[in-house]
Design a protein around this motif. Structure first.
Motif, PDB file in Angstrom:
ATOM      1  N   GLU A 286     -17.018  23.865  32.529  1.00 26.64           N
ATOM      2  CA  GLU A 286     -16.770  23.430  31.161  1.00 26.64           C
ATOM      3  C   GLU A 286     -17.497  22.123  30.899  1.00 26.64           C
ATOM      4  OE1 GLU A 286     -13.161  21.696  28.464  1.00 26.64           O
ATOM      5  OE2 GLU A 286     -12.652  23.402  29.744  1.00 26.64           O
ATOM      6  N   VAL A 287     -18.231  22.070  29.771  1.00 33.40           N
ATOM      7  CA  VAL A 287     -18.997  20.871  29.428  1.00 33.40           C
ATOM      8  C   VAL A 287     -18.516  20.213  28.138  1.00 33.40           C
ATOM      9  CG1 VAL A 287     -21.042  21.529  30.754  1.00 33.40           C
ATOM     10  CG2 VAL A 287     -20.837  22.238  28.350  1.00 33.40           C
ATOM     11  N   ALA A 288     -17.761  20.929  27.319  1.00 40.53           N
ATOM     12  CA  ALA A 288     -17.255  20.323  26.073  1.00 40.53           C
ATOM     13  C   ALA A 288     -16.228  21.232  25.436  1.00 40.53           C
ATOM     14  CB  ALA A 288     -18.392  20.077  25.081  1.00 40.53           C
ATOM     15  N   ARG A 289     -15.395  20.615  24.602  1.00 38.96           N
ATOM     16  CA  ARG A 289     -14.467  21.364  23.759  1.00 38.96           C
ATOM     17  C   ARG A 289     -14.368  20.668  22.421  1.00 38.96           C
ATOM     18  NH1 ARG A 289      -9.375  23.009  25.948  1.00 38.96           N
ATOM     19  NH2 ARG A 289     -10.586  23.761  27.689  1.00 38.96           N
ATOM     20  N   GLN A 290     -14.179  21.460  21.392  1.00 34.28           N
ATOM     21  CA  GLN A 290     -14.067  20.938  20.034  1.00 34.28           C
ATOM     22  C   GLN A 290     -12.809  21.536  19.409  1.00 34.28           C
ATOM     23  OE1 GLN A 290     -16.839  22.484  17.075  1.00 34.28           O
ATOM     24  NE2 GLN A 290     -17.074  20.417  16.272  1.00 34.28           N
ATOM     25  N   ASN A 291     -11.932  20.670  18.934  1.00 33.29           N
ATOM     26  CA  ASN A 291     -10.691  21.092  18.282  1.00 33.29           C
ATOM     27  C   ASN A 291      -9.892  22.065  19.155  1.00 33.29           C
ATOM     28  OD1 ASN A 291      -8.792  21.073  16.185  1.00 33.29           O
ATOM     29  ND2 ASN A 291      -9.682  22.914  15.269  1.00 33.29           N
ATOM     30  N   MET A 292      -9.800  21.749  20.439  1.00 34.72           N
ATOM     31  CA  MET A 292      -9.014  22.540  21.378  1.00 34.72           C
ATOM     32  C   MET A 292      -8.195  21.595  22.241  1.00 34.72           C
ATOM     33  SD  MET A 292      -9.618  25.750  20.775  1.00 34.72           S
ATOM     34  CE  MET A 292      -8.899  26.555  22.197  1.00 34.72           C
ATOM     35  N   ALA A 293      -6.960  22.006  22.542  1.00 38.87           N
ATOM     36  CA  ALA A 293      -6.102  21.187  23.392  1.00 38.87           C
ATOM     37  C   ALA A 293      -6.692  21.108  24.793  1.00 38.87           C
ATOM     38  CB  ALA A 293      -4.698  21.799  23.441  1.00 38.87           C
ATOM     39  N   ASP A 294      -6.348  20.055  25.512  1.00 38.40           N
ATOM     40  CA  ASP A 294      -6.866  19.846  26.860  1.00 38.40           C
ATOM     41  C   ASP A 294      -6.023  20.628  27.863  1.00 38.40           C
ATOM     42  OD1 ASP A 294      -8.410  18.892  28.910  1.00 38.40           O
ATOM     43  OD2 ASP A 294      -7.376  16.964  29.043  1.00 38.40           O
ATOM     44  N   ARG A 295      -6.304  21.938  27.927  1.00 36.92           N
ATOM     45  CA  ARG A 295      -5.595  22.815  28.870  1.00 36.92           C
ATOM     46  C   ARG A 295      -6.440  24.064  29.052  1.00 36.92           C
ATOM     47  NH1 ARG A 295      -2.029  24.410  24.077  1.00 36.92           N
ATOM     48  NH2 ARG A 295      -2.896  26.442  23.576  1.00 36.92           N
ATOM     49  N   GLU A 296      -6.057  24.899  29.978  1.00 31.92           N
ATOM     50  CA  GLU A 296      -6.803  26.148  30.195  1.00 31.92           C
ATOM     51  C   GLU A 296      -6.612  27.062  28.988  1.00 31.92           C
ATOM     52  OE1 GLU A 296      -7.109  29.888  33.297  1.00 31.92           O
ATOM     53  OE2 GLU A 296      -5.903  28.153  33.829  1.00 31.92           O
ATOM     54  N   ASP A 297      -7.706  27.665  28.548  1.00 33.41           N
ATOM     55  CA  ASP A 297      -7.666  28.544  27.385  1.00 33.41           C
ATOM     56  C   ASP A 297      -7.809  29.991  27.823  1.00 33.41           C
ATOM     57  OD1 ASP A 297      -7.742  26.401  25.341  1.00 33.41           O
ATOM     58  OD2 ASP A 297      -9.663  25.998  26.287  1.00 33.41           O
ATOM     59  N   THR A 298      -7.200  30.876  27.053  1.00 28.87           N
ATOM     60  CA  THR A 298      -7.333  32.302  27.295  1.00 28.87           C
ATOM     61  C   THR A 298      -7.728  32.968  25.981  1.00 28.87           C
ATOM     62  OG1 THR A 298      -5.085  32.983  26.685  1.00 28.87           O
ATOM     63  CG2 THR A 298      -5.413  32.156  28.950  1.00 28.87           C
ATOM     64  N   TYR A 299      -7.833  34.281  26.006  1.00 28.39           N
ATOM     65  CA  TYR A 299      -8.163  35.007  24.785  1.00 28.39           C
ATOM     66  C   TYR A 299      -7.015  34.973  23.775  1.00 28.39           C
ATOM     67  CZ  TYR A 299      -5.291  38.964  26.258  1.00 28.39           C
ATOM     68  OH  TYR A 299      -4.238  39.771  26.628  1.00 28.39           O
ATOM     69  N   LEU A 300      -5.849  34.472  24.182  1.00 23.89           N
ATOM     70  CA  LEU A 300      -4.689  34.373  23.294  1.00 23.89           C
ATOM     71  C   LEU A 300      -4.475  32.965  22.744  1.00 23.89           C
ATOM     72  CD1 LEU A 300      -2.199  36.566  25.361  1.00 23.89           C
ATOM     73  CD2 LEU A 300      -3.434  37.190  23.273  1.00 23.89           C
ATOM     74  N   THR A 301      -5.316  32.010  23.111  1.00 21.30           N
ATOM     75  CA  THR A 301      -5.140  30.617  22.713  1.00 21.30           C
ATOM     76  C   THR A 301      -5.647  30.381  21.291  1.00 21.30           C
ATOM     77  OG1 THR A 301      -5.471  29.935  25.012  1.00 21.30           O
ATOM     78  CG2 THR A 301      -5.652  28.222  23.318  1.00 21.30           C
ATOM     79  N   TYR A 302      -4.783  29.791  20.472  1.00 16.15           N
ATOM     80  CA  TYR A 302      -5.176  29.366  19.132  1.00 16.15           C
ATOM     81  C   TYR A 302      -5.790  27.962  19.190  1.00 16.15           C
ATOM     82  CZ  TYR A 302      -2.381  32.997  16.759  1.00 16.15           C
ATOM     83  OH  TYR A 302      -1.876  34.177  16.283  1.00 16.15           O
ATOM     84  N   ALA A 303      -6.684  27.645  18.265  1.00 14.03           N
ATOM     85  CA  ALA A 303      -7.111  26.266  18.060  1.00 14.03           C
ATOM     86  C   ALA A 303      -5.917  25.514  17.475  1.00 14.03           C
ATOM     87  CB  ALA A 303      -8.301  26.219  17.107  1.00 14.03           C
ATOM     88  N   PRO A 304      -5.719  24.243  17.809  1.00 18.24           N
ATOM     89  CA  PRO A 304      -4.532  23.526  17.346  1.00 18.24           C
ATOM     90  C   PRO A 304      -4.507  23.213  15.860  1.00 18.24           C
ATOM     91  CG  PRO A 304      -5.934  22.080  18.628  1.00 18.24           C
ATOM     92  CD  PRO A 304      -6.526  23.447  18.726  1.00 18.24           C
ATOM     93  N   SER A 305      -5.661  23.218  15.195  1.00 15.96           N
ATOM     94  CA  SER A 305      -5.667  22.936  13.762  1.00 15.96           C
ATOM     95  C   SER A 305      -6.797  23.710  13.090  1.00 15.96           C
ATOM     96  CB  SER A 305      -5.833  21.436  13.494  1.00 15.96           C
ATOM     97  OG  SER A 305      -7.061  20.973  13.992  1.00 15.96           O
ATOM     98  N   ALA A 306      -6.615  23.940  11.803  1.00 14.34           N
ATOM     99  CA  ALA A 306      -7.634  24.647  11.020  1.00 14.34           C
ATOM    100  C   ALA A 306      -8.633  23.633  10.492  1.00 14.34           C
ATOM    101  CB  ALA A 306      -6.994  25.401   9.868  1.00 14.34           C
TER     102      ALA A 306
END
Length: 179
Positions: A121-141
């Protein structure tokens, strides 16, 4: 000057362009593999050795319902059936990774995204700092179209590149499921 003397002299200044480094991806006309399904893409989907031969392929900008989209990934009749995440992979070859000082990735996402190079992993944008899966929502619209989204620019250490096949992977995540 401070004593009232005036004058001028001409100087020739030569500005040399820095040498152009190797370019791996030349723009949004590249073909990526992608999947937009309500199932797990499987472990290691961001890694170099992952078999994505069953995935779709298309040119970037991916999405739906916005101007500038090149590849429409939405085939769902009911918006409630849309997956929470889409997954993308771009494979490219590097003959000599020491020829690169850095790697820069520019991406657009609405609502959230996570970027990887060769499984790291090199970056994340508008995502919580945790492992993501195909079921993970972005925290805000973000409440913008992809065409209006601010790009994320990621500087990647060139040390992540290897001789031979390399992979840039990204997952994008929606914020909510329409009702």
């Amino acid at each position: 000057d401070s004593a009232g003397a005036t004058g001028s002299t001409a100087q020739v200044v030569t500005v040399a362009e820095p040498p152009a480094g190797p370019t791996v991806i030349a723009g949004s006309d590249t073909v990526w593999q992608w999947r937009y399904e309500n199932s797990d893409p499987g472990s290691g989907w961001t890694d170099r050795g992952y078999d994505a031969s069953g995935w779709q392929s298309g040119q970037g900008r991916f999405g739906w319902g916005s101007s500038g989209i090149v590849t429409n990934i939405d085939s769902f009749a009911n918006t409630n059936d849309r997956p929470r995440a889409a997954h993308f992979r771009y494979t490219f070859s590097v003959a000599d990774p020491t020829a690169f000082a850095s790697l820069e990735i520019t991406g657009l996402a609405d609502d959230g995204a996570v970027f990887y190079v060769n499984g790291v992993e090199v970056a994340r944008q508008n995502m919580a700092d945790r492992e993501d899966t195909y079921l993970t929502y972005a925290p805000s619209a973000r409440r913008v179209t992809v065409a209006e989204a601010a790009p994320i620019v990621v500087s990647v250490p060139a040390g992540l590149l290897v001789a031979g096949e390399n992979v840039i992977a990204a997952s994008t995540h929606i914020n909510f499921r329409a009702t």
